[in-house]
Design a protein around this motif. Structure first.
Motif, PDB file in Angstrom:
ATOM      1  N   TYR A  97       1.325   0.266  -0.447  1.00 18.83           N
ATOM      2  CA  TYR A  97       0.664  -0.972  -0.869  1.00 18.83           C
ATOM      3  C   TYR A  97      -0.469  -1.227   0.117  1.00 18.83           C
ATOM      4  O   TYR A  97      -0.314  -1.029   1.332  1.00 18.83           O
ATOM      5  N   CYS A  98      -1.618  -1.686  -0.391  1.00 20.28           N
ATOM      6  CA  CYS A  98      -2.790  -1.837   0.470  1.00 20.28           C
ATOM      7  C   CYS A  98      -3.549  -3.125   0.167  1.00 20.28           C
ATOM      8  O   CYS A  98      -3.690  -3.513  -1.003  1.00 20.28           O
ATOM      9  N   GLU A  99      -4.030  -3.788   1.204  1.00 17.05           N
ATOM     10  CA  GLU A  99      -4.951  -4.919   1.092  1.00 17.05           C
ATOM     11  C   GLU A  99      -6.200  -4.601   1.905  1.00 17.05           C
ATOM     12  O   GLU A  99      -6.098  -4.188   3.065  1.00 17.05           O
ATOM     13  N   LEU A 100      -7.367  -4.781   1.298  1.00 10.76           N
ATOM     14  CA  LEU A 100      -8.635  -4.568   1.985  1.00 10.76           C
ATOM     15  C   LEU A 100      -9.517  -5.793   1.811  1.00 10.76           C
ATOM     16  O   LEU A 100      -9.647  -6.313   0.696  1.00 10.76           O
ATOM     17  N   ASP A 101     -10.136  -6.236   2.900  1.00 14.30           N
ATOM     18  CA  ASP A 101     -11.040  -7.386   2.839  1.00 14.30           C
ATOM     19  C   ASP A 101     -12.235  -7.156   3.742  1.00 14.30           C
ATOM     20  O   ASP A 101     -12.188  -6.372   4.693  1.00 14.30           O
ATOM     21  N   ARG A 102     -13.328  -7.877   3.414  1.00 14.50           N
ATOM     22  CA  ARG A 102     -14.496  -7.951   4.288  1.00 14.50           C
ATOM     23  C   ARG A 102     -14.597  -9.403   4.740  1.00 14.50           C
ATOM     24  O   ARG A 102     -14.880 -10.290   3.942  1.00 14.50           O
ATOM     25  N   ARG A 103     -14.383  -9.646   5.997  1.00 15.61           N
ATOM     26  CA  ARG A 103     -14.338 -11.010   6.519  1.00 15.61           C
ATOM     27  C   ARG A 103     -15.658 -11.475   7.120  1.00 15.61           C
ATOM     28  O   ARG A 103     -15.884 -12.678   7.257  1.00 15.61           O
ATOM     29  N   LEU A 137      -3.997  16.124   6.627  1.00 16.56           N
ATOM     30  CA  LEU A 137      -4.156  16.124   5.174  1.00 16.56           C
ATOM     31  C   LEU A 137      -3.227  15.092   4.538  1.00 16.56           C
ATOM     32  O   LEU A 137      -3.638  14.372   3.609  1.00 16.56           O
ATOM     33  N   GLU A 138      -1.996  14.976   5.027  1.00 12.58           N
ATOM     34  CA  GLU A 138      -1.074  13.958   4.509  1.00 12.58           C
ATOM     35  C   GLU A 138      -1.601  12.558   4.784  1.00 12.58           C
ATOM     36  O   GLU A 138      -1.483  11.656   3.942  1.00 12.58           O
ATOM     37  N   THR A 139      -2.181  12.365   5.960  1.00  8.67           N
ATOM     38  CA  THR A 139      -2.790  11.070   6.276  1.00  8.67           C
ATOM     39  C   THR A 139      -3.934  10.772   5.316  1.00  8.67           C
ATOM     40  O   THR A 139      -4.071   9.642   4.820  1.00  8.67           O
ATOM     41  N   MET A 140      -4.766  11.788   5.024  1.00  9.49           N
ATOM     42  CA  MET A 140      -5.870  11.598   4.082  1.00  9.49           C
ATOM     43  C   MET A 140      -5.357  11.210   2.695  1.00  9.49           C
ATOM     44  O   MET A 140      -5.956  10.380   2.008  1.00  9.49           O
ATOM     45  N   LYS A 141      -4.250  11.787   2.271  1.00 11.30           N
ATOM     46  CA  LYS A 141      -3.697  11.459   0.960  1.00 11.30           C
ATOM     47  C   LYS A 141      -3.301   9.981   0.894  1.00 11.30           C
ATOM     48  O   LYS A 141      -3.526   9.308  -0.123  1.00 11.30           O
ATOM     49  N   ILE A 142      -2.717   9.480   1.977  1.00  6.96           N
ATOM     50  CA  ILE A 142      -2.330   8.064   2.004  1.00  6.96           C
ATOM     51  C   ILE A 142      -3.562   7.171   2.028  1.00  6.96           C
ATOM     52  O   ILE A 142      -3.642   6.170   1.308  1.00  6.96           O
ATOM     53  N   LEU A 143      -4.551   7.517   2.847  1.00 10.13           N
ATOM     54  CA  LEU A 143      -5.784   6.738   2.912  1.00 10.13           C
ATOM     55  C   LEU A 143      -6.468   6.672   1.553  1.00 10.13           C
ATOM     56  O   LEU A 143      -6.871   5.589   1.094  1.00 10.13           O
ATOM     57  N   GLU A 144      -6.609   7.817   0.912  1.00 18.06           N
ATOM     58  CA  GLU A 144      -7.301   7.855  -0.376  1.00 18.06           C
ATOM     59  C   GLU A 144      -6.507   7.109  -1.446  1.00 18.06           C
ATOM     60  O   GLU A 144      -7.077   6.348  -2.236  1.00 18.06           O
ATOM     61  N   HIS A 145      -5.198   7.299  -1.480  1.00 15.43           N
ATOM     62  CA  HIS A 145      -4.368   6.593  -2.459  1.00 15.43           C
ATOM     63  C   HIS A 145      -4.458   5.089  -2.249  1.00 15.43           C
ATOM     64  O   HIS A 145      -4.578   4.322  -3.218  1.00 15.43           O
ATOM     65  N   ALA A 146      -4.421   4.657  -0.991  1.00 14.08           N
ATOM     66  CA  ALA A 146      -4.480   3.229  -0.690  1.00 14.08           C
ATOM     67  C   ALA A 146      -5.794   2.623  -1.153  1.00 14.08           C
ATOM     68  O   ALA A 146      -5.821   1.554  -1.782  1.00 14.08           O
ATOM     69  N   ARG A 147      -6.897   3.303  -0.860  1.00  9.72           N
ATOM     70  CA  ARG A 147      -8.206   2.771  -1.258  1.00  9.72           C
ATOM     71  C   ARG A 147      -8.355   2.744  -2.777  1.00  9.72           C
ATOM     72  O   ARG A 147      -8.841   1.758  -3.345  1.00  9.72           O
ATOM     73  N   LEU A 148      -7.932   3.791  -3.438  1.00  6.30           N
ATOM     74  CA  LEU A 148      -8.047   3.835  -4.900  1.00  6.30           C
ATOM     75  C   LEU A 148      -7.143   2.799  -5.558  1.00  6.30           C
ATOM     76  O   LEU A 148      -7.538   2.135  -6.530  1.00  6.30           O
ATOM     77  N   ALA A 149      -5.917   2.653  -5.048  1.00  4.24           N
ATOM     78  CA  ALA A 149      -4.992   1.674  -5.621  1.00  4.24           C
ATOM     79  C   ALA A 149      -5.529   0.259  -5.473  1.00  4.24           C
ATOM     80  O   ALA A 149      -5.433  -0.557  -6.396  1.00  4.24           O
ATOM     81  N   HIS A 150      -6.124  -0.038  -4.318  1.00 10.06           N
ATOM     82  CA  HIS A 150      -6.695  -1.366  -4.116  1.00 10.06           C
ATOM     83  C   HIS A 150      -7.889  -1.581  -5.040  1.00 10.06           C
ATOM     84  O   HIS A 150      -8.064  -2.660  -5.611  1.00 10.06           O
ATOM     85  N   ALA A 151      -8.708  -0.543  -5.213  1.00 10.27           N
ATOM     86  CA  ALA A 151      -9.903  -0.670  -6.050  1.00 10.27           C
ATOM     87  C   ALA A 151      -9.564  -0.946  -7.511  1.00 10.27           C
ATOM     88  O   ALA A 151     -10.337  -1.598  -8.229  1.00 10.27           O
ATOM     89  N   GLN A 152      -8.415  -0.469  -7.962  1.00 10.36           N
ATOM     90  CA  GLN A 152      -8.024  -0.697  -9.353  1.00 10.36           C
ATOM     91  C   GLN A 152      -7.779  -2.171  -9.646  1.00 10.36           C
ATOM     92  O   GLN A 152      -8.011  -2.632 -10.761  1.00 10.36           O
ATOM     93  N   THR A 153      -7.323  -2.904  -8.664  1.00  8.73           N
ATOM     94  CA  THR A 153      -7.046  -4.335  -8.860  1.00  8.73           C
ATOM     95  C   THR A 153      -8.099  -5.232  -8.227  1.00  8.73           C
ATOM     96  O   THR A 153      -8.199  -6.405  -8.564  1.00  8.73           O
ATOM     97  N   HIS A 154      -8.890  -4.671  -7.307  1.00  2.00           N
ATOM     98  CA  HIS A 154      -9.938  -5.433  -6.628  1.00  2.00           C
ATOM     99  C   HIS A 154     -11.190  -4.558  -6.592  1.00  2.00           C
ATOM    100  O   HIS A 154     -11.374  -3.787  -5.645  1.00  2.00           O
ATOM    101  N   PRO A 155     -12.053  -4.641  -7.592  1.00  2.00           N
ATOM    102  CA  PRO A 155     -13.236  -3.765  -7.645  1.00  2.00           C
ATOM    103  C   PRO A 155     -14.087  -3.810  -6.391  1.00  2.00           C
ATOM    104  O   PRO A 155     -14.721  -2.836  -6.042  1.00  2.00           O
ATOM    105  N   GLU A 156     -14.120  -4.951  -5.701  1.00  2.00           N
ATOM    106  CA  GLU A 156     -14.864  -5.051  -4.449  1.00  2.00           C
ATOM    107  C   GLU A 156     -13.972  -5.760  -3.437  1.00  2.00           C
ATOM    108  O   GLU A 156     -13.255  -6.703  -3.777  1.00  2.00           O
ATOM    109  N   PRO A 157     -13.982  -5.314  -2.162  1.00  2.00           N
ATOM    110  CA  PRO A 157     -13.257  -6.043  -1.128  1.00  2.00           C
ATOM    111  C   PRO A 157     -13.722  -7.492  -1.083  1.00  2.00           C
ATOM    112  O   PRO A 157     -14.905  -7.788  -1.199  1.00  2.00           O
TER     113      PRO A 157
END
Length: 353
Positions: free
Chosen positions: A201-207, A328-348
């Motif tokens: 699960y991921c949350e991304l914001d620009r503060r 590579l496993e770390t990259m998979k988590i990073l990419e999945h997290a960013r893509l999953a967040h983008a699906q519900t939040h098109p922009e931070p």
């Protein structure tokens, strides 16, 4: 035996402050070449590493790969994969700074190329040798906490005014933002302790006004063994939470502050200092239950272990200090997290200070 000849590609913060000093104090290595297009950084490299060749392009470096034994990629994130591929094609062992690449596809390509060429490939996850992480790792290994069920990890800063540069103004094609920058460390540490991840699960914001990349990120990872890791990365934390809080069935461990090595390197201190990485007793963490918690000596941090192990790899054939497949496993988590967040939040989301 002559020291291993190391080329550092990029001489900004990563190359000049982290990699080159650690290489210079490893007796079986020397900084033999520095690649930078900046005249100012070239002058710095000449001062700090007399005798090293200072080149303006990587083409000059790879024109004669026989002059180099190891290439260290310490350039902006988007160039990691192409530069690593060039080094591998030249038959040279490679260390890539974190994050390994910008995409999983790039990481898989680099790993496959290194395996085909049979050249060592490693990623610089230096925070495996942080004082606080080494202490947590030792407490878990000694079963001092019992069964660990929750792992909390933070790297928080107070930087309300943006500095500019690609890390804040770049986009996902640059690998910009705190998720990829600091998250690379925190995810690697969580995977090292608790293994594969089943849920993310991921949350991304620009503060901060004016930044394009995330500067406030949160990751919740559920590991296959049931442990939950909660990871925070923040540029606008006016008060910092604990660096680690680890909850187990028998005890908890809590530690504040940060490993001293980054501050020491930024201040120009040489890593061969007698008390390198030592944490003062007042900064040790506490182990126990509520009021019965007691201070536990922090193991010293030691980033020098990375290039010591890398020298062993090249000279003796031992495994690399950080396997690129871990990265590579770390990259998979990073990419999945960013893509999953983008699906519900098109922009931070933008917040208000």
């Amino acid at each position: 035996m002559s020291p291993l000849r190391v080329a550092v590609v990029g001489y900004g913060l990563a190359g000049a402050v982290f990699h080159a000093p650690l290489i210079a104090v490893e007796p079986r290595m020397r900084v033999a070449a520095v690649v930078t297009s900046s005249a100012e950084r070239a002058e710095r490299a000449i001062r700090e590493h007399p005798g090293a060749r200072v080149l303006s392009t990587v083409t000059q470096l790879f024109d004669d790969p026989s002059e180099i034994d190891l290439v260290v990629i310490a350039t902006p994130n988007r160039s990691h994969a192409p530069l690593a591929m060039s080094a591998i094609e030249a038959g040279l062992p490679v260390v890539v700074d974190k994050p390994f690449t910008v995409t999983v596809a790039e990481a898989e390509q680099v790993v496959a190329a290194a395996e085909k060429a049979q050249v060592p490939l490693s990623v610089f996850q230096n925070r495996r040798w942080d004082s606080d992480f080494r202490t947590v790792e030792s407490l878990i290994a000694a079963n001092r906490l019992g069964h660990v069920h929750r792992f909390e990890s933070r790297i928080e800063r107070w930087r309300p005014e943006p500095k500019g540069g690609w890390r804040e103004l770049g986009d996902e094609t640059d690998g910009a933002g705190y998720l990829y920058d600091l998250g690379s460390h925190l995810i690697d540490q969580a995977l090292t302790l608790f293994g594969p991840v089943a849920e993310i699960y991921c949350e991304l914001d620009r503060r901060r006004t004016g930044v394009r990349a995330d500067d406030d990120a949160f990751l919740a990872l559920t590991h296959a063994n049931g442990v939950r890791s909660h990871l925070w990365m923040n540029a606008v934390a006016a008060q910092h939470g604990p660096r680690f809080r680890v909850l187990g069935s028998d005890n908890a461990y809590v530690v504040y502050g940060t490993d001293p090595q980054e501050a020491q390197l930024r201040a120009g201190r040489r890593p061969d200092h007698e008390h390198w990485g030592t944490v003062h007793p007042e900064d040790w963490g506490e182990l126990g239950i509520e009021s019965d918690a007691r201070r536990v000596r922090s193991l010293p941090g030691d980033y020098r272990c990375y290039y010591r192990a890398m020298a062993d790899t090249l000279l003796v054939g031992t495994p690399v200090p950080v396997d690129a497949r871990d990265a590579l496993e770390t990259m998979k988590i990073l990419e999945h997290a960013r893509l999953a967040h983008a699906q519900t939040h098109p922009e931070p989301a933008f917040g208000r200070m």
